[in-house]
Every structure is written in structure tokens, then in C-alpha cells.
Scaffold this active site. Structure first.
Site, PDB file in Angstrom:
ATOM      1  N   ILE A 142      -0.646 -12.716  -5.974  1.00  0.00           N
ATOM      2  CA  ILE A 142      -1.602 -12.985  -4.678  1.00  0.00           C
ATOM      3  C   ILE A 142      -2.944 -12.368  -4.738  1.00  0.00           C
ATOM      4  O   ILE A 142      -3.722 -13.042  -4.184  1.00  0.00           O
ATOM      5  CB  ILE A 142      -0.761 -12.613  -3.429  1.00  0.00           C
TER       6      ILE A 142
ATOM      7  N   ASP B 148      -7.364  -1.960  -9.015  1.00  0.00           N
ATOM      8  CA  ASP B 148      -5.806  -2.011  -9.225  1.00  0.00           C
ATOM      9  C   ASP B 148      -5.422  -0.779 -10.160  1.00  0.00           C
ATOM     10  O   ASP B 148      -6.102  -0.396 -10.676  1.00  0.00           O
ATOM     11  CB  ASP B 148      -5.758  -3.222  -9.926  1.00  0.00           C
TER      12      ASP B 148
ATOM     13  N   ASP C 153      -5.420   4.404  -8.055  1.00  0.00           N
ATOM     14  CA  ASP C 153      -4.423   4.270  -7.383  1.00  0.00           C
ATOM     15  C   ASP C 153      -4.716   4.430  -5.775  1.00  0.00           C
ATOM     16  O   ASP C 153      -4.780   5.566  -5.466  1.00  0.00           O
ATOM     17  CB  ASP C 153      -3.612   5.564  -7.872  1.00  0.00           C
ATOM     18  N   VAL C 154      -4.534   3.394  -4.947  1.00  0.00           N
ATOM     19  CA  VAL C 154      -4.715   3.338  -3.627  1.00  0.00           C
ATOM     20  C   VAL C 154      -4.003   4.318  -2.859  1.00  0.00           C
ATOM     21  O   VAL C 154      -4.405   4.546  -1.858  1.00  0.00           O
ATOM     22  CB  VAL C 154      -5.071   2.002  -3.206  1.00  0.00           C
TER      23      VAL C 154
ATOM     24  N   TYR D 124      10.975  -1.224   2.839  1.00  0.00           N
ATOM     25  CA  TYR D 124       9.679  -2.274   2.654  1.00  0.00           C
ATOM     26  C   TYR D 124       9.629  -3.018   4.133  1.00  0.00           C
ATOM     27  O   TYR D 124       8.358  -2.975   4.498  1.00  0.00           O
ATOM     28  CB  TYR D 124      10.176  -3.394   1.548  1.00  0.00           C
TER      29      TYR D 124
ATOM     30  N   LYS E  78       6.068  -2.681   6.003  1.00  0.00           N
ATOM     31  CA  LYS E  78       5.398  -3.757   6.619  1.00  0.00           C
ATOM     32  C   LYS E  78       5.135  -3.961   8.158  1.00  0.00           C
ATOM     33  O   LYS E  78       3.924  -4.273   8.654  1.00  0.00           O
ATOM     34  CB  LYS E  78       5.810  -5.235   5.918  1.00  0.00           C
TER      35      LYS E  78
END
Ligand code: NAD
Length: 257
Positions: free
Chosen positions: A23, A42, A68-69, A161, A165
Site C-alpha cells: 500500500i 522503509d 526503523d520508524v 493488531y 490500530k
């Protein structure tokens, strides 16, 4: 009113986390086609480089940064460096991971990793890049949430997850209210099941699960990355100038059932 002009991002610079594939890469393509210069950020240096090269071959001004965010210090350093001379006008918090496990089977490590990449990193990036947007009094942030931030999915009830979110959606609303006075808009897109490497294992290896997904999705199919990217382009551009704190569902009707 020139409506198509509202989608024009010429002269803007956008950073897309997790833009190396899936995406994120399609979002980078959409924003680039609208005229923005793109920075792919990324973890995977090879896919980030390949993504930037692919965008360049399509006429987009693109560069990449392996990062690495989930590492707050690295994110702050990158934001300060990239904003030193030119602005980053658009931030897309797209990097994410999904480790499918029921609650009792979720290890500490998987819980923490999911939170770190999906929730913590989105905040690190919003804070670091948002600081510069506030100083310049302009900017747009689009977070990639999920229908899992709104409803519990079946047959896989993936607690880590889903929780991560949900946090992304409420962070979006909180920052939208805090930064509206600085002319920085913060919105989110909440995709349903989209055909990427993230959804490939169930699709290819678990027909029971995959068929449930299709039954539960009114449009009866997985979404394509470009269908999420169009919604992100809307929220990143002046076409959505009166939207902030919006969670835009792109889920084939999943959350309407
Ligand atoms: P993907 O696994 O295909 O791509 C994720 C990208 O993020 C990869 O390039 C990966 O290297 C990068 N990444 C992962 N951890 C990182 C980190 N710590 N730092 C920097 N980069 C990192 O996933 P996708 O399907 O394209 O999903 C993109 C986003 O959309 C994610 O936030 C995901 O949760 C969300 N989403 C996906 C779906 C779906 O069905 N595919 C549905 C709803 C939401």
C-alpha cells in the site's frame, strides 16, 4: 472552482513510511503522480531503493531513507535533517506489521513489536515531522489505520493488531484537535482487506479464513492498493481542506455490515 487543481501537489514533498512495497508504494505513486516529490522511509533498504527507482522511472522525483520508524531518536534525526532546508509537507504513517495470534497465544515480544511499529512509530513520526509543520504553519498527516481499529475481525481475532490500530485512530483525532489551530490537518484511512504481502498467507494457505473474509465484505473481494492510495491522495491534498480528524473507511463495505 477548478476541482482537479485541488488534488495538485506540485511543489510539495511527501514522506511515506513503509513505502518500499504494498500500500505504501502505491500511495507514493499516487502522491508523486499528483506532483509531490517523494521520500520513501522503509526498514528494508533494498525494497526502499527499488521503490524509489520504480517511481523515478515513472517520472516522479523520489529518494529513499532506510530507517526503523519504531526508533524515536532516528525518526527525530531524520525529520530534522529533511526539514533543514526544504519542508516535508505531507507525512504518511503507513509502516505496519500484523502478527496473527489469539490473545492467549500472543507473546510479550509480539505484543510489543505490534505496538511499537503500528502505534508508537506513528506517534514518533507525527511528533517529529509535525513539529516542523507547526513551525511552518502548514502540513497534512495521513495515518493508515484499519477497519480493525473500529470492529473486531473474524475468524482471526488478532488482539494486538486490533488494539494498535484503535490507538492510531484515536491518536489521529487527538492530534487533529491539537494542531488544527496551526493549520496542520491529521486524518486517517481505515482499509479493509487489501491484496498485499500482508494478506497473502491467509489468501494462499487458509481457504476457510479467506472465504470468511469475502463473505463479510459486501463488495465480495479484497481491495487493491491503488484503491487505498486514492483515498490517501484526497486526504493529503487541498481537496480535503475541511477534513481533519476524519477516519475514512476504504473497506468494501466491511464496517457497514
Ligand atoms: P506490507 O507488509 O506489504 O508492507 C509494509 C511495509 O512497511 C514494508 O515495506 C516494511 O518493510 C515496512 N515496515 C515494517 N516495519 C517497519 C519499520 N519498523 N520501519 C520502517 N518500515 C517498516 O503491508 P501493507 O499491506 O502494504 O500495509 C501497509 C499499512 O496498511 C500497514 O499499516 C497495515 O497495517 C495497513 N493495513 C493493511 C491492510 C491489508 O489488508 N493489507 C488492511 C488494513 C490496514
Amino acid at each position: 472552482m477548478d476541482y482537479l487543481k485541488k488534488f495538485d501537489l506540485a511543489g510539495k514533498r511527501a514522506l511515506v513510511t513503509g513505502g518500499g512495497r504494498g500500500i505504501g508504494l502505491e500511495i507514493a505513486h499516487a502522491l508523486g503522480q499528483a506532483g509531490a516529490a517523494i521520500v520513501i522511509a522503509d526498514l528494508d533498504a533494498n525494497s526502499a531503493a527499488a521503490a524509489a527507482a520504480k517511481l523515478a522511472s515513472r517520472g516522479v522525483v523520489a529518494s529513499y531513507r532506510p530507517i526503523d520508524v519504531a526508533k524515536s531518536d532516528a525518526v527525530t534525526a531524520l525529520a530534522d535533517e529533511l526539514n533543514a532546508n526544504e519542508s516535508i509537507d505531507i507525512l504518511i504513517n503507513n509502516a505496519g506489521i500484523a502478527r496473527i495470534a489469539e490473545a492467549l497465544d500472543t507473546s510479550d515480544a509480539d505484543w510489543l513489536a505490534t505496538m511499537r511499529v503500528n502505534s508508537d512509530a506513528s506517534f514518533w513520526c507525527a511528533r517529529a515531522f509535525g513539529r516542523h509543520m507547526i513551525a511552518r504553519r502548514r502540513g497534512a498527516i495521513v495515518n493508515i489505520g484499519s477497519m480493525c481499529g473500529m470492529v473486531v475481525t473474524q475468524p482471526q481475532n488478532n488482539t494486538a493488531y486490533i488494539t494498535s490500530k484503535g490507538a492510531v485512530h484515536m491518536m489521529t483525532k487527538s492530534l487533529a484537535c491539537a494542531w488544527a489551530k496551526h493549520n496542520v490537518r491529521v486524518n486517517a484511512v481505515a482499509p479493509g482487506y487489501v491484496a498485499t504481502e500482508m494478506t497473502a498467507p491467509p489468501k494462499n494457505e487458509n481457504s476457510f479464513q479467506y472465504e470468511r473474509w469475502l463473505e463479510q465484505t459486501p463488495l465480495g473481494r479484497l481491495g487493491e492498493p491503488h484503491e487505498v492510495a486514492s483515498a490517501v491522495l484526497f486526504l493529503a491534498s487541498p481537496a480535503s481542506s475541511y477534513c481533519t480528524g476524519t477516519i475514512l473507511s476504504v473497506d468494501g463495505g466491511y464496517t457497514s455490515m
